[in-house]
Write an enzyme that holds these catalytic residues in place. Structure first.
Site, PDB file in Angstrom:
ATOM      1  N   HIS A  87      -8.379  11.037  -4.387  1.00 62.61           N
ATOM      2  CA  HIS A  87      -8.469   9.728  -5.045  1.00 62.61           C
ATOM      3  C   HIS A  87      -9.294   8.732  -4.227  1.00 62.61           C
ATOM      4  O   HIS A  87      -9.731   7.719  -4.755  1.00 62.61           O
ATOM      5  CB  HIS A  87      -7.095   9.182  -5.456  1.00 62.61           C
ATOM      6  CG  HIS A  87      -6.235   8.629  -4.365  1.00 62.61           C
ATOM      7  ND1 HIS A  87      -5.304   9.384  -3.687  1.00 62.61           N
ATOM      8  CD2 HIS A  87      -6.135   7.391  -3.844  1.00 62.61           C
ATOM      9  CE1 HIS A  87      -4.676   8.631  -2.804  1.00 62.61           C
ATOM     10  NE2 HIS A  87      -5.164   7.412  -2.873  1.00 62.61           N
ATOM     11  N   ASP A 223      -4.351  16.562  -3.073  1.00 63.57           N
ATOM     12  CA  ASP A 223      -5.121  15.318  -3.127  1.00 63.57           C
ATOM     13  C   ASP A 223      -6.107  15.207  -1.955  1.00 63.57           C
ATOM     14  O   ASP A 223      -5.917  14.415  -1.046  1.00 63.57           O
ATOM     15  CB  ASP A 223      -4.145  14.136  -3.132  1.00 63.57           C
ATOM     16  CG  ASP A 223      -4.804  12.837  -3.560  1.00 63.57           C
ATOM     17  OD1 ASP A 223      -6.052  12.772  -3.580  1.00 63.57           O
ATOM     18  OD2 ASP A 223      -4.073  11.878  -3.858  1.00 63.57           O
ATOM     19  N   SER A 654      -3.966   6.174   2.667  1.00 54.53           N
ATOM     20  CA  SER A 654      -4.386   7.369   1.951  1.00 54.53           C
ATOM     21  C   SER A 654      -5.549   8.001   2.688  1.00 54.53           C
ATOM     22  O   SER A 654      -6.485   7.320   3.078  1.00 54.53           O
ATOM     23  CB  SER A 654      -4.801   7.021   0.531  1.00 54.53           C
ATOM     24  OG  SER A 654      -3.668   7.013  -0.274  1.00 54.53           O
TER      25      SER A 654
HETATM   26  N1  ARG Z   1      -0.116   6.182  -5.496  1.00 59.97           N
HETATM   27  C1  ARG Z   1      -1.340   6.449  -4.767  1.00 59.97           C
HETATM   28  C2  ARG Z   1      -1.675   5.261  -3.854  1.00 59.97           C
HETATM   29  O1  ARG Z   1      -1.237   4.200  -4.114  1.00 59.97           O
HETATM   30  C3  ARG Z   1      -2.497   6.652  -5.669  1.00 59.97           C
HETATM   31  C4  ARG Z   1      -2.631   8.001  -6.185  1.00 59.97           C
HETATM   32  C5  ARG Z   1      -3.800   8.083  -7.093  1.00 59.97           C
HETATM   33  N2  ARG Z   1      -3.413   8.852  -8.253  1.00 59.97           N
HETATM   34  C6  ARG Z   1      -3.114   8.310  -9.463  1.00 59.97           C
HETATM   35  N3  ARG Z   1      -2.638   9.103 -10.378  1.00 59.97           N
HETATM   36  N4  ARG Z   1      -3.316   7.049  -9.739  1.00 59.97           N
HETATM   37  O2  ARG Z   1      -2.757   4.658  -3.965  1.00 59.97           O
HETATM   38  N1  ASP Z   2      -1.542   5.998  -2.312  1.00 64.32           N
HETATM   39  C1  ASP Z   2      -1.719   4.984  -1.286  1.00 64.32           C
HETATM   40  C2  ASP Z   2      -3.192   4.851  -0.890  1.00 64.32           C
HETATM   41  O1  ASP Z   2      -4.062   5.139  -1.661  1.00 64.32           O
HETATM   42  C3  ASP Z   2      -0.850   5.239  -0.104  1.00 64.32           C
HETATM   43  C4  ASP Z   2       0.472   4.556  -0.241  1.00 64.32           C
HETATM   44  O2  ASP Z   2       0.538   3.468  -0.830  1.00 64.32           O
HETATM   45  O3  ASP Z   2       1.445   5.103   0.276  1.00 64.32           O
HETATM   46  O4  ASP Z   2      -3.548   4.309   0.137  1.00 64.32           O
END
Ligand code: ARG
Ligand code: ASP
Length: 724
Positions: A87, A223, A654
């Protein structure tokens, strides 16, 4: 006496549990030795703080990069290969994708350096060194100064300091504020601007489970994506050139093939974005009861509209996928945040902490003099902030979801530019707008936007006080007979801003014609009235109160550090390099529910839904699973996929490396568990867990699934348990 002693001990125990938590904290690498090394070793670390951060010799920090300023990456080969999340690299993958070469769907793997794809604008930044600059930056600052006097003294000091920084010509430096402005640190950095895409798995692996699984455990997402840093022939940063060569790093991470057991020590090294760990209970309560719920409600409606169209229309599904995911990401996070703050009684715990603080302050005349009024002042300032904070959330959340308003705002800025700088200003702005509009229209459907307008403007008028509402909008609503669908179609039919071709063609005409054409445009009128109403009824008061709160928070931070001496303080995340550590561990989010700490490929197959938008599994992966063809990456006939630990992470982490006790790479951080997303405000060891993809799954996908084993050959793999 016995009773009394008992009471004291239990009081101390509760103070301790309120104040000190082993796994909490995003620590500054330069203080690791002083503040954390001992505890890290007790928790299982086998290397020293110097092995992690050392500016006089090589250390792990030389392998860590800020990836594009929004994620983290790490160097994993001596040819500049960088690992980050799928991502995080998604934009690059998307930009190189066409219908014929759909790298999102099919994945992409460069077979050699010449096939690696450049990405204009993408960069990675290394941290050369960090220095405490507090005394220089705060020189001449006094408690009597107004906020603006204080800021101008600080700005002057920083400018002075920057002039004298010792660095190479190709390095940069900047200063950041920490602990609410009580401390300042200087960063010397090196930024590489030629970063090429090496590989990414298909989205069915890299984003397996999509929105349903996002923020969730158990998780089964691979990911990750890979890039390579290119440098000039002298190995120094250089703009993109076909003549650039793969960068030779000072350090690259070794990769452990051993996996993690429950209880194993792990640390995450990266660039966490933003946290608010030291807020007063009044602020936390407001986030839980006012701001998060308002934003959640608005996004829920917006997502409902978009989802309805995406399900019916393939074209809209493609156009709105990224937008939907980004609206959904924070929507789901805030829900988890409210849930976690509630279930762990965060406000109650903050209040208990504040009671100890108040008791100590009031027992000491000097402290009482300095800090006695703080709690009351904070509470009343947050009380005053409440209506404006809510109005701000309403305004920002709603206007940012209606793209007709974004377009109107851009067109309106042409007039502003013309009024200010004449034809030159106009032309300069026009160039920016044309690019922005082209991008917007690519992912835009007027039908979806009109429905969003109808649904969200209903919320705008019904859920907030009239003083915050645009009179122009209210007039039009009245004319439309209080019918929101009529209001929306009236507006969208009367303008052509939602028509890509009409708008882009219009913008080709001379400035005088363009400005005249849009002079009485209803969408632009609405846009300016929304902005003006907001500025008059919200911005001024909000900014004043916020400035007061910033000052109070700075004093409160200083007071906490002075009064709560037994607590180890770490600064809130601010997108600077930090290290966080904890142990691998499952968790129990609810009564009778307990989660294990590892997931396997078996779980991917359990979730597999043929042809599904979120849970389809590529044929090749299914067949590798069926034949248990895991190469050297599986363990006991199983293929590990993800694991969780108690590392304190946030957005920006991330792509961060998860390192074992020896500093070897064992995983790639990419998310947190839903129940624990309140770790941004109040970390709780019982339910806060970060989610990582096992490095062996990454290698398995690269080697066995994608047939890109040549990349694994670049890496240094180490075997044997972390402790050996
Ligand atoms: N929760 C992850 C973080 O905050 C993002 C993951 C990206 N994937 C998604 N399905 N939006 O950024
Ligand atoms: N998914 C998040 C990121 O993209 C990581 C988190 O918020 O734990 O940085």
């Amino acid at each position: 006496m016995k009773y009394l002693r008992h009471l004291t001990i239990s009081f101390l125990v509760s103070v301790f549990s309120i104040i000190a938590r082993a796994d909490e904290g995003m620590w500054l690498p330069l203080f690791l030795q002083q503040l954390n090394e001992k505890q890290m070793k007790t928790m299982g670390m086998k290397i020293s703080a110097k092995d992690i951060y050392n500016i006089n010799g090589g250390s792990l920090k030389d392998a860590i990069v800020s990836f594009g300023g929004f994620c983290t990456g790490e160097v994993i080969s001596n040819k500049g290969l960088v690992l980050t999340n799928h991502h995080c690299g998604f934009d690059a993958v998307q930009n190189h994708s066409t219908l014929d070469h759909n790298y999102i769907k099919d994945g992409f793997w460069a077979k050699n350096n010449s096939e690696e794809l450049p990405n204009s604008g993408l960069f990675v930044t290394f941290i050369v060194r960090i220095e405490d600059a507090s005394s220089q930056v705060l020189r001449g600052v006094t408690a009597q100064m107004t906020e603006s006097e204080r800021q101008s003294t600080i700005d002057k000091n920083i400018a002075e300091l920057q002039k004298g920084v010792k660095k190479e010509s190709y390095q940069e430096s900047f200063v950041r504020s920490f602990f609410e402005g009580n401390q300042y640190f200087l960063f010397v950095t090196e930024t590489y601007r030629d970063v090429r895409l090496v590989g990414a798995p298909p989205a069915a692996i890299g984003n397996f489970g999509k929105d349903t699984d996002n923020w969730m455990w158990p998780r089964h997402t691979g990911d990750f994506s890979m890039f390579r840093i290119y440098a000039g022939k002298d190995n120094k940063p250089a703009d993109y050139s076909p003549d650039n060569v793969p960068y030779t790093p000072k350090r690259s991470l070794s990769i452990s093939m051993s996996g993690m057991k429950e209880g194993d020590f792990t640390m995450v090294f990266g660039f966490p974005g933003r946290t608010n760990q030291y807020l007063h209970s009044a602020a936390v309560e407001q986030i839980m009861t006012v701001n998060d719920p308002a934003k959640i409600a608005i996004r829920e409606k917006a997502l409902g509209v978009i989802d309805g169209f995406m399900r019916k229309d393939e074209q809209i599904k493609i156009q709105y996928a990224a937008k939907y995911a980004s609206i959904q990401n924070a929507y789901k996070k805030w829900q988890g945040e409210v849930l976690g703050l509630t279930s762990t009684n965060a406000v109650g715990k903050k209040k208990a902490y504040e009671a100890i603080f108040n008791q100590r302050v009031n027992a000491n005349p000097a402290l009482k003099d300095k800090y006695g009024s703080l709690p009351g002042d904070l509470e009343s300032a947050y009380g005053e902030l409440k209506p404006y904070g809510y109005a701000r959330d309403y305004y920002l959340e709603i206007t940012s979801k209606i793209e007709l308003l974004t377009i109107a705002g851009w067109i309106n800025s042409l007039k502003t530019a013309f009024d200010k700088d004449g034809e030159t200003g106009y032309q300069k702005r026009l160039k920016q707008i044309k690019t922005a509009l082209a991008g917007l229209y690519e992912e835009y459907s007027p039908v979806v936007d009109e429905k969003l307008f109808e649904v969200l403007m209903k919320m705008y008028t019904e859920n907030q006080d009239e003083v915050y509402q645009s009179p122009f909008l209210r007039d039009r609503l009245k004319i439309a007979g209080n019918d929101y669908a009529a209001l929306a179609s009236g507006l969208y039919n009367s303008v052509d801003l939602d028509d890509k071709n009409a708008t882009l063609a219009m913008l080709e005409k001379p400035s005088s014609e363009v400005l005249a054409y849009y002079k009485n445009n209803a969408a632009i009128k609405l846009y300016t009235d929304l902005v003006n109403t907001y500025n008059q009824s919200v911005t001024k008061n909000l900014n004043q109160i916020q400035a007061r709160i910033n000052k109070l928070n700075r004093t409160y931070m200083q007071a906490q550090m002075e009064v709560m001496k037994e607590k180890k303080f770490y600064p809130d995340a601010n997108s600077t390099l930090r290290i966080t550590y904890g142990n691998v561990k499952g968790y129990a989010p609810r009564d009778a529910v307990k989660y294990d700490f590892y997931t396997y490929l078996d779980g991917v197959m359990d979730k597999y839904k043929p042809g599904d938008y979120e849970f389809d599994v590529p044929e090749k992966l299914r067949s590798l699973y069926k034949s248990k063809d895991f190469g050297p990456y599986g363990t006991n006939g199983k293929m590990p996929v993800c694991f969780i630990a108690m590392n304190h992470t946030t957005g920006g982490n991330s792509g961060s490396p998860a390192l074992d006790a020896r500093g070897n790479l064992v995983g790639l951080n990419f998310d947190r568990v839903w129940e624990g997303t309140m770790s941004d405000i109040n970390y709780d060891p019982s339910i806060c867990r970060n989610i990582m993809v096992d490095i062996r799954y990454v290698l398995f996908i690269v080697d066995k699934f994608a047939g890109a084993g040549h990349l694994v050959k670049e890496m240094k793999l180490v075997y044997g348990p972390a402790g050996k």
